[in-house]
Design a protein around this motif. Structure first.
Motif, mmCIF file in Angstrom:
data_model
loop_
_atom_site.group_PDB
_atom_site.id
_atom_site.type_symbol
_atom_site.label_atom_id
_atom_site.label_comp_id
_atom_site.label_asym_id
_atom_site.label_seq_id
_atom_site.Cartn_x
_atom_site.Cartn_y
_atom_site.Cartn_z
ATOM 1 N N ASN A 288 74.771 54.172 9.450
ATOM 2 C CA ASN A 288 73.673 53.490 8.782
ATOM 3 C C ASN A 288 73.025 52.515 9.757
ATOM 4 O OD1 ASN A 288 74.800 50.549 8.327
ATOM 5 N ND2 ASN A 288 76.457 51.938 7.725
ATOM 6 N N ASP A 289 71.881 51.990 9.384
ATOM 7 C CA ASP A 289 71.306 50.881 10.140
ATOM 8 C C ASP A 289 71.068 49.715 9.184
ATOM 9 O OD1 ASP A 289 69.134 51.918 8.784
ATOM 10 O OD2 ASP A 289 67.881 52.210 10.551
ATOM 11 N N SER A 290 71.056 48.519 9.732
ATOM 12 C CA SER A 290 70.900 47.329 8.904
ATOM 13 C C SER A 290 70.237 46.216 9.710
ATOM 14 C CB SER A 290 72.255 46.841 8.378
ATOM 15 O OG SER A 290 73.090 46.426 9.445
ATOM 16 N N SER A 291 69.643 45.284 8.995
ATOM 17 C CA SER A 291 69.087 44.094 9.624
ATOM 18 C C SER A 291 69.155 42.950 8.637
ATOM 19 C CB SER A 291 67.638 44.329 10.073
ATOM 20 O OG SER A 291 66.797 44.575 8.958
ATOM 21 N N TRP A 292 69.238 41.738 9.168
ATOM 22 C CA TRP A 292 69.244 40.560 8.302
ATOM 23 C C TRP A 292 68.660 39.366 9.043
ATOM 24 C CZ3 TRP A 292 71.994 36.477 10.267
ATOM 25 C CH2 TRP A 292 73.044 36.768 11.171
ATOM 26 N N LEU A 293 68.218 38.386 8.266
ATOM 27 C CA LEU A 293 67.617 37.183 8.823
ATOM 28 C C LEU A 293 67.914 35.997 7.913
ATOM 29 C CD1 LEU A 293 64.161 36.502 10.289
ATOM 30 C CD2 LEU A 293 64.666 35.473 8.088
ATOM 31 N N VAL A 294 68.194 34.850 8.510
ATOM 32 C CA VAL A 294 68.249 33.575 7.795
ATOM 33 C C VAL A 294 67.314 32.620 8.528
ATOM 34 C CG1 VAL A 294 70.557 33.842 6.836
ATOM 35 C CG2 VAL A 294 70.285 32.867 9.126
ATOM 36 N N GLY A 295 66.587 31.812 7.753
ATOM 37 C CA GLY A 295 65.617 30.934 8.396
ATOM 38 C C GLY A 295 65.239 29.766 7.531
ATOM 39 N N THR A 296 64.388 28.911 8.086
ATOM 40 C CA THR A 296 63.948 27.724 7.369
ATOM 41 C C THR A 296 62.564 27.316 7.826
ATOM 42 O OG1 THR A 296 64.538 25.442 6.790
ATOM 43 C CG2 THR A 296 64.952 26.130 9.051
ATOM 44 N N THR A 297 61.830 26.665 6.940
ATOM 45 C CA THR A 297 60.591 25.988 7.283
ATOM 46 C C THR A 297 60.733 24.520 6.893
ATOM 47 O OG1 THR A 297 59.597 26.545 5.135
ATOM 48 C CG2 THR A 297 59.175 28.042 6.974
ATOM 49 N N VAL A 298 60.260 23.633 7.758
ATOM 50 C CA VAL A 298 60.382 22.189 7.528
ATOM 51 C C VAL A 298 59.003 21.557 7.660
ATOM 52 C CG1 VAL A 298 61.480 20.042 8.254
ATOM 53 C CG2 VAL A 298 62.712 22.221 8.497
ATOM 54 N N PRO A 299 58.408 21.076 6.543
ATOM 55 C CA PRO A 299 57.108 20.401 6.638
ATOM 56 C C PRO A 299 57.215 19.144 7.500
ATOM 57 C CG PRO A 299 57.667 20.925 4.356
ATOM 58 C CD PRO A 299 58.908 21.149 5.170
ATOM 59 N N LEU A 300 56.193 18.929 8.330
ATOM 60 C CA LEU A 300 56.172 17.758 9.205
ATOM 61 C C LEU A 300 54.736 17.268 9.312
ATOM 62 C CD1 LEU A 300 57.996 15.991 11.027
ATOM 63 C CD2 LEU A 300 57.350 17.467 12.942
ATOM 64 N N GLY A 301 54.364 16.323 8.436
ATOM 65 C CA GLY A 301 52.994 15.858 8.407
ATOM 66 C C GLY A 301 52.049 16.987 8.057
ATOM 67 N N ALA A 302 51.022 17.191 8.890
ATOM 68 C CA ALA A 302 50.071 18.277 8.681
ATOM 69 C C ALA A 302 50.560 19.584 9.283
ATOM 70 C CB ALA A 302 48.718 17.913 9.283
ATOM 71 N N GLY A 303 51.786 19.579 9.781
ATOM 72 C CA GLY A 303 52.323 20.766 10.425
ATOM 73 C C GLY A 303 53.600 21.259 9.785
ATOM 74 N N MET A 304 54.214 22.248 10.441
ATOM 75 C CA MET A 304 55.441 22.839 9.929
ATOM 76 C C MET A 304 56.280 23.383 11.080
ATOM 77 S SD MET A 304 55.936 25.867 7.119
ATOM 78 C CE MET A 304 55.332 24.813 5.807
ATOM 79 N N ILE A 305 57.572 23.093 11.030
ATOM 80 C CA ILE A 305 58.519 23.673 11.969
ATOM 81 C C ILE A 305 59.128 24.916 11.334
ATOM 82 C CG2 ILE A 305 60.685 23.320 13.221
ATOM 83 C CD1 ILE A 305 60.046 20.327 13.238
#
Length: 393
Positions: A288-305
């Motif tokens: 079989n094949d597989s893929s996975w991802l874990v992530g985050t977004t962090v608001p920072l003023g008018a921007g985002m990390i």
């Protein structure tokens, strides 16, 4: 007098056009929209395009890209009120290349995304209390989830689509990708206590130039998708099956590729956590094949990390059993909104390919943007850095 006559004729023409436009669109909401995205990207560890390059060698590339975060596009969309809560809806969208077409790994279509004129999204449908029924060519539900639950939204240099099954599953030997589907009919339910269901059926996902494959069977696809939202959390699952594809040595178009997908997110306020998991199997293949991802977004003023870590692995083989090969990616990025429509951005991503071939064709993964598709080199790493500006209208 000549100039006055020309001006008078021009005013009359404008009046006629204005009257026609007013009568044609009086009951409609029609919007011209688009995105222009250009950024400078630098990539290392990609496979050389020169076929005489020594095995294992890599190349680097620096250039202006026609879409790092999102493919540049222009389109029309609108609705017509049919009464009784029923609406007609439509969308017609084409990609274009504001930086030119000589972009590494961008293909030869000249449209940078979509592959043809109005090839990105073309949709017509009806919407009411029953939900939405639509038809045409557009993103699959599987790829839509990859956009919604990836911190990089399938763009920048850190996209999940660098190694997802929606892009990479059986790449080349069967279906190319599960990004968009042709000849598709879709039903999307209204929200039922937080649950939304979507069902798709494609009569033929193949290229327009090859509507029936060599065995006389059309490549079809169906999928079922469920998304449940409760408070700050969302969870969901998707099943997609592509039938009548070439997956065995004889070339008979009788096999199927099947993918299970799970996804979810949780908004903490100070940060949003998200993740995706995909697992695929194919007829006539072992493993079989597989893929996975874990992530985050962090608001920072008018921007985002944005940050994420993910992995692709495969042991699929239609010849002899393979040991499971693996590629791992980590990515970080930052976007800053100059206004509601203009954004500055930067991102960096790196992929580690192990010493085994990543897929059945011996192709390894590489870091890409929303509009290029370079291959990597087995046993070698690939990196990508980009900085640019996006304007939507």
């Amino acid at each position: 007098m000549k100039h006055q006559g020309f001006a008078k004729k021009s005013l009359i023409a404008l009046a006629v056009v204005g009257a026609f436009s007013g009568s044609a669109f009086a009951a409609d909401s029609v919007q011209l929209y688009g995105i222009i995205d250009m950024g400078v990207g630098h990539f290392t560890g990609i496979a050389p395009s020169n076929t005489t390059a020594a095995p294992g060698s890599t190349a680097s590339y620096t250039g202006l890209m026609s879409g790092v975060v999102a493919g540049s596009r222009i389109g029309l969309k609108g609705t017509e009120d049919l009464g009784g809560g029923l609406k007609a809806i439509f969308k017609a969208e084409t990609g274009f290349c504001p930086a030119g077409t000589n972009q590494t790994g961008a293909g030869t279509s000249g449209y940078c995304t979509g592959g043809s004129f109005m090839g990105r999204t073309t949709m017509l449908g009806l919407q009411g209390s029953f939900g939405t029924v639509q038809m045409g060519r557009y993103f699959t539900s599987m790829f839509t989830n990859e956009i919604n639950y990836d911190p990089f939204q399938a763009g920048f240099t850190g996209a999940y689509s660098n190694f997802s099954l929606g892009i990479f599953g059986l790449n080349g030997d069967a279906i190319g990708s599960l990004l968009r589907s042709n000849q598709t009919i879709t039903y999307i339910s209204p929200s039922l206590a937080g649950l939304t269901v979507r069902a798709d059926y494609s009569f033929n996902t193949g290229a327009a130039t090859d509507p029936i494959n060599t065995a006389g069977n059309k490549t079809t696809m169906w999928s079922l998708d469920g998304n449940y939202a409760i408070g700050a959390a969302t969870v969901g699952a998707n099943y997609t099956k592509v039938s009548n594809i070439t997956v065995n040595a004889s070339g008979a178009n009788t096999g199927a590729y099947k993918v299970w997908q799970a996804f979810g997110s949780y908004d903490l306020g100070v940060a949003k956590l998200m993740g995706i998991y995909e697992r695929g199997t194919a007829d006539y293949y072992s493993g079989n094949d597989s893929s996975w991802l874990v992530g985050t977004t962090v608001p920072l003023g008018a921007g985002m990390i944005m940050a994420s870590y993910g992995q692709y692995s495969s042991s699929l083989s239609n010849t002899v059993a393979l040991s499971k090969s693996t590629a791992k990616q980590y990515a970080i990025g930052y976007s800053y909104n100059l206004s509601k429509r203009t954004m500055l951005y930067t991102s960096y991503a790196h992929i580690n390919n192990d010493s085994a071939a990543v897929d059945r064709l011996g192709t390894a993964l590489a870091v890409n943007t929303a509009t290029n598709s370079n291959a990597g080199v087995t046993g070698q790493g690939s990196s990508g850095f980009a900085v640019g500006i996006l304007h939507s209208f």
